[in-house]
Design a protein around this motif. Structure first.
Motif, PDB file in Angstrom:
ATOM      1  N   MET A 149      -0.765  12.388 -56.662  1.00  0.00           N
ATOM      2  CA  MET A 149      -1.451  13.365 -57.487  1.00  0.00           C
ATOM      3  C   MET A 149      -2.922  13.408 -57.100  1.00  0.00           C
ATOM      4  N   THR A 150      -3.441  14.611 -56.912  1.00  0.00           N
ATOM      5  CA  THR A 150      -4.842  14.761 -56.559  1.00  0.00           C
ATOM      6  C   THR A 150      -5.684  14.973 -57.811  1.00  0.00           C
ATOM      7  N   ILE A 151      -6.938  14.624 -57.726  1.00  0.00           N
ATOM      8  CA  ILE A 151      -7.859  14.760 -58.848  1.00  0.00           C
ATOM      9  C   ILE A 151      -8.384  16.190 -58.943  1.00  0.00           C
ATOM     10  N   PHE A 152      -8.687  16.795 -57.784  1.00  0.00           N
ATOM     11  CA  PHE A 152      -9.232  18.150 -57.751  1.00  0.00           C
ATOM     12  C   PHE A 152      -8.206  19.102 -57.144  1.00  0.00           C
ATOM     13  N   ASP A 153      -8.114  20.320 -57.681  1.00  0.00           N
ATOM     14  CA  ASP A 153      -7.149  21.311 -57.201  1.00  0.00           C
ATOM     15  C   ASP A 153      -7.886  22.409 -56.440  1.00  0.00           C
ATOM     16  N   PHE A 154      -7.670  22.465 -55.116  1.00  0.00           N
ATOM     17  CA  PHE A 154      -8.307  23.468 -54.270  1.00  0.00           C
ATOM     18  C   PHE A 154      -7.325  24.539 -53.819  1.00  0.00           C
ATOM     19  N   SER A 155      -6.174  24.643 -54.476  1.00  0.00           N
ATOM     20  CA  SER A 155      -5.147  25.592 -54.032  1.00  0.00           C
ATOM     21  C   SER A 155      -5.632  27.042 -54.076  1.00  0.00           C
ATOM     22  N   THR A 156      -6.472  27.409 -55.037  1.00  0.00           N
ATOM     23  CA  THR A 156      -6.977  28.788 -55.085  1.00  0.00           C
ATOM     24  C   THR A 156      -7.924  29.068 -53.919  1.00  0.00           C
ATOM     25  N   VAL A 157      -8.717  28.084 -53.522  1.00  0.00           N
ATOM     26  CA  VAL A 157      -9.616  28.249 -52.369  1.00  0.00           C
ATOM     27  C   VAL A 157      -8.787  28.463 -51.114  1.00  0.00           C
ATOM     28  N   PHE A 158      -7.756  27.630 -50.926  1.00  0.00           N
ATOM     29  CA  PHE A 158      -6.897  27.787 -49.753  1.00  0.00           C
ATOM     30  C   PHE A 158      -6.128  29.103 -49.816  1.00  0.00           C
ATOM     31  N   GLY A 159      -5.706  29.509 -51.008  1.00  0.00           N
ATOM     32  CA  GLY A 159      -4.998  30.773 -51.150  1.00  0.00           C
ATOM     33  C   GLY A 159      -5.843  31.967 -50.761  1.00  0.00           C
ATOM     34  N   GLU A 160      -7.127  31.906 -51.051  1.00  0.00           N
ATOM     35  CA  GLU A 160      -8.023  33.027 -50.770  1.00  0.00           C
ATOM     36  C   GLU A 160      -8.588  33.024 -49.357  1.00  0.00           C
ATOM     37  N   PHE A 161      -8.870  31.842 -48.787  1.00  0.00           N
ATOM     38  CA  PHE A 161      -9.594  31.779 -47.525  1.00  0.00           C
ATOM     39  C   PHE A 161      -8.785  31.282 -46.327  1.00  0.00           C
ATOM     40  N   SER A 162      -7.531  30.899 -46.534  1.00  0.00           N
ATOM     41  CA  SER A 162      -6.713  30.440 -45.411  1.00  0.00           C
ATOM     42  C   SER A 162      -6.451  31.570 -44.443  1.00  0.00           C
ATOM     43  N   ARG A 163      -6.364  31.208 -43.168  1.00  0.00           N
ATOM     44  CA  ARG A 163      -6.044  32.180 -42.127  1.00  0.00           C
ATOM     45  C   ARG A 163      -5.131  31.512 -41.113  1.00  0.00           C
ATOM     46  N   PRO A 164      -4.372  32.300 -40.375  1.00  0.00           N
ATOM     47  CA  PRO A 164      -3.427  31.716 -39.433  1.00  0.00           C
ATOM     48  C   PRO A 164      -4.112  31.161 -38.174  1.00  0.00           C
ATOM     49  N   PHE A 165      -3.497  30.124 -37.627  1.00  0.00           N
ATOM     50  CA  PHE A 165      -3.866  29.576 -36.325  1.00  0.00           C
ATOM     51  C   PHE A 165      -2.623  28.942 -35.753  1.00  0.00           C
ATOM     52  N   GLN A 166      -2.687  28.519 -34.505  1.00  0.00           N
ATOM     53  CA  GLN A 166      -1.528  27.903 -33.870  1.00  0.00           C
ATOM     54  C   GLN A 166      -1.865  26.499 -33.388  1.00  0.00           C
ATOM     55  N   HIS A 167      -0.952  25.579 -33.662  1.00  0.00           N
ATOM     56  CA  HIS A 167      -1.027  24.228 -33.099  1.00  0.00           C
ATOM     57  C   HIS A 167      -0.262  24.289 -31.781  1.00  0.00           C
ATOM     58  N   ILE A 168      -0.895  23.839 -30.695  1.00  0.00           N
ATOM     59  CA  ILE A 168      -0.269  23.860 -29.371  1.00  0.00           C
ATOM     60  C   ILE A 168       0.156  22.429 -29.028  1.00  0.00           C
ATOM     61  N   PRO A 169       1.418  22.089 -29.274  1.00  0.00           N
ATOM     62  CA  PRO A 169       1.866  20.725 -28.964  1.00  0.00           C
ATOM     63  C   PRO A 169       2.131  20.550 -27.465  1.00  0.00           C
ATOM     64  N   TYR A 170       2.075  19.320 -27.016  1.00  0.00           N
ATOM     65  CA  TYR A 170       2.357  18.973 -25.622  1.00  0.00           C
ATOM     66  C   TYR A 170       3.408  17.869 -25.610  1.00  0.00           C
ATOM     67  N   SER A 171       4.257  17.892 -24.593  1.00  0.00           N
ATOM     68  CA  SER A 171       5.213  16.801 -24.424  1.00  0.00           C
ATOM     69  C   SER A 171       4.445  15.554 -23.995  1.00  0.00           C
ATOM     70  N   GLU A 172       5.088  14.415 -24.096  1.00  0.00           N
ATOM     71  CA  GLU A 172       4.458  13.146 -23.726  1.00  0.00           C
ATOM     72  C   GLU A 172       4.160  13.090 -22.229  1.00  0.00           C
ATOM     73  N   SER A 173       3.013  12.570 -21.872  1.00  0.00           N
ATOM     74  CA  SER A 173       2.712  12.272 -20.473  1.00  0.00           C
ATOM     75  C   SER A 173       3.438  10.984 -20.104  1.00  0.00           C
ATOM     76  N   TYR A 174       3.733  10.824 -18.836  1.00  0.00           N
ATOM     77  CA  TYR A 174       4.444   9.616 -18.418  1.00  0.00           C
ATOM     78  C   TYR A 174       4.178   9.312 -16.946  1.00  0.00           C
ATOM     79  N   ARG A 175       4.522   8.114 -16.548  1.00  0.00           N
ATOM     80  CA  ARG A 175       4.396   7.683 -15.165  1.00  0.00           C
ATOM     81  C   ARG A 175       5.772   7.800 -14.508  1.00  0.00           C
ATOM     82  N   ASP A 176       5.853   8.615 -13.450  1.00  0.00           N
ATOM     83  CA  ASP A 176       7.115   8.858 -12.760  1.00  0.00           C
ATOM     84  C   ASP A 176       7.286   7.822 -11.647  1.00  0.00           C
ATOM     85  N   TYR A 177       8.053   6.780 -11.933  1.00  0.00           N
ATOM     86  CA  TYR A 177       8.234   5.686 -10.978  1.00  0.00           C
ATOM     87  C   TYR A 177       9.170   6.067  -9.833  1.00  0.00           C
TER      88      TYR A 177
END
Length: 123
Positions: free
Chosen positions: A1-29
């Protein structure tokens, strides 16, 4: 449970963006131990409040020096990003360089975004 509720702020000012995931790097033996960098995976659509950095943020911080090209991302829990994650906002890419967790009392975290080039390298 949170003490402060910012859901209205997020509801009004949120905008879309994209997370660009990457696969794991590795050493090719099988190829003499050659390092293979992780490949870009399909983007994940997310929403958050994205702001330019203020004067206090533009100074030295634990994550380095910031410029006016860098941003701050407020992301509501349970959504999270790891340090070094890459996000895209309006066609521009940023790397997460640090965070400030406010989750236990406000229900969100703040992420600092450093402007990068297309490959995710800091510019």
């Amino acid at each position: 449970m949170t003490i402060f509720d910012f859901s209205t702020v997020f509801g009004e000012f949120s905008r879309p963006f994209q997370h660009i995931p990457y696969s794991e790097s590795y050493r090719d033996y099988t190829n003499g131990g050659q390092w293979v960098k992780g490949a870009e995976l399909p983007p994940v659509n997310m929403e958050g409040v994205i702001l330019p950095l203020g004067n206090d943020d533009l100074q030295f911080d634990t994550a380095g020096t910031y410029t006016i090209q860098d941003r701050k991302l407020f992301l509501q829990e349970p959504e999270t990003l790891e340090e070094e994650a890459v996000v895209e906002v309006d066609g521009l890419r940023y790397r997460v360089t640090g965070d400030k967790p406010y989750g236990h009392y406000a229900g969100f975290n703040v992420y600092f975004l450093k402007r990068t080039d297309i490959g995710g390298e800091t510019s």
